[in-house]
Design a protein around this motif. Structure first.
Motif, short mmCIF file in Angstrom:
data_model
loop_
_atom_site.label_atom_id
_atom_site.label_comp_id
_atom_site.label_asym_id
_atom_site.label_seq_id
_atom_site.Cartn_x
_atom_site.Cartn_y
_atom_site.Cartn_z
N GLU A 172 0.72 -1.32 -0.02
CA GLU A 172 -0.03 -0.06 0.01
C GLU A 172 0.93 1.20 -0.06
O GLU A 172 0.27 2.27 -0.40
CB GLU A 172 -1.05 -0.01 1.22
N ASN A 176 0.17 3.99 -2.74
CA ASN A 176 -0.16 5.35 -2.32
C ASN A 176 1.11 6.51 -3.06
O ASN A 176 0.68 7.46 -3.35
CB ASN A 176 0.17 5.43 -1.06
N HIS A 180 0.44 10.00 -4.67
CA HIS A 180 1.09 11.20 -4.29
C HIS A 180 1.93 11.85 -5.54
O HIS A 180 2.05 13.04 -5.89
CB HIS A 180 2.24 10.77 -3.21
N LEU A 187 -6.23 5.61 -4.64
CA LEU A 187 -5.30 4.30 -4.31
C LEU A 187 -6.18 3.29 -5.14
O LEU A 187 -5.60 2.36 -5.57
CB LEU A 187 -5.51 4.22 -2.79
#
Length: 257
Positions: A172, A176, A180, A187
Motif C-alpha cells: 500500500e 500510495n 502522491h 488508491l
C-alpha cells in the motif's frame, strides 16, 4: 545547467550528493550519465541502458536528452517495471512515461518495453532472456518511499534473486506513492500487481545513477544511507555497488545535511 552541490558523503561505495535545487540535482545526474555513456561508447559498439519511469526522473531525463555528442543510434533502451494489465498505450503505463520523456525524443538503436498486458509468466521469461542476452551497462533509477528500487518492495525483495524479471504484488505504501506522484487519482485506481526487474538484474549494471528528489523521499534517503544493508530497505544494496551515485535535492537530502 546548474551545478551547485551543497553536500557530499559516502556510505560504503555509494557516492551521496545533495544539490541546492531539484533542477541542479537533475542537471548533475544528466551530465554524469552522459559522460559515462560517452566513455562506454568509445570502448564498445553499442551499450544497453535501463530507465526508471517516475516524476522523480523528470529533471534528470530532461538534462540527459539535452546533452551533446551522444550517439544514441548505438544505445539500446530498456525499462525496469510495468503494471500488470496496462498496455503500452495506457497513459499511466511506464512505457508511456518513458516514450514522452526520453524514448521518443532521441534516436535509440532499439527501445525494448515490458508488455504489462501480456501473460505475466511468458513476459517475465521473454524480457529476462532479453536482458541476459544484452548485459546492462547503465541503470538510471530512483528510490521509492518504502525504499524499493524498481518494484522490489521490502517484502518481495531478494538480493540474490535467481531470475531477472518477476511478477510482484505492490504494497500500500508503494501504491500510495503513485497517488502522491499524481499518476493515479485514488488508491483504488492503482494496479495491485506489476512486473519488475529484480535487484540482481539492476545491480549487474556497470554504472548506476540514482535520482531521488522531494520531501516524500526524505526518510527513504536517510534509510538508504544510514541503515543496515537488508531487504527492509532494498535500496541499501547500492552501498555495495562499485560505481553508483545517489543524487538528492535539499528536501530529500535534508537528514544528511
Amino acid at each position: 545547467m546548474e551545478n551547485s552541490m551543497i553536500h557530499q558523503r559516502t556510505a560504503g561505495t555509494l557516492d551521496v550528493r545533495v544539490y541546492a535545487s531539484r533542477k541542479a540535482m537533475g542537471d548533475a545526474a544528466g551530465r554524469d550519465i552522459a559522460e559515462a555513456m560517452r566513455t562506454l561508447l568509445a570502448e564498445k559498439d553499442e551499450i544497453n541502458m535501463i530507465f526508471a519511469a517516475a516524476p522523480s526522473q523528470n529533471e534528470t531525463l530532461a538534462a540527459l536528452v539535452s546533452e551533446p555528442d551522444i550517439d544514441w543510434t548505438r544505445v539500446n533502451a530498456y525499462h525496469m517495471d510495468e503494471y500488470v494489465g496496462l498496455d503500452g498505450a495506457s497513459p499511466q503505463s511506464f512505457s508511456t512515461y518513458l516514450r514522452e520523456h526520453i524514448f521518443g525524443l532521441v534516436p535509440f538503436k532499439s527501445v525494448n518495453c515490458i508488455n504489462g498486458a501480456a501473460g505475466a509468466e511468458e513476459e517475465c521469461a521473454r524480457y529476462g532472456k532479453l536482458l541476459a542476452d544484452n548485459p546492462v551497462d547503465i541503470v538510471c533509477l530512483g528510490i521509492g518511499e518504502n525504499g524499493h528500487i524498481a518494484f522490489n518492495d521490502p517484502w518481495v525483495a531478494d538480493f540474490n534473486d535467481p531470475v531477472k524479471v518477476k511478477a510482484v504484488p505492490l504494497d500500500e505504501v508503494c501504491r500510495n506513492q503513485q497517488v502522491h506522484d499524481g499518476c493515479f487519482p485514488t488508491l483504488d485506481d492503482v494496479p495491485k500487481f506489476a512486473l519488475t526487474l529484480t535487484i540482481p538484474a539492476l545491480t549487474s549494471a556497470s554504472y548506476m545513477f540514482c535520482s531521488v528528489p522531494a520531501a516524500t523521499k526524505r526518510d527513504a534517503v536517510r534509510r538508504t544511507v544510514t541503515e543496515a544493508i537488508t531487504i527492509d530497505c532494498p535500496a541499501t544494496i547500492m552501498r555495495k555497488h562499485p560505481h553508483v551515485i545517489l543524487y538528492c535535492d535539499p528536501d530529500s537530502g535534508a537528514d544528511l545535511l
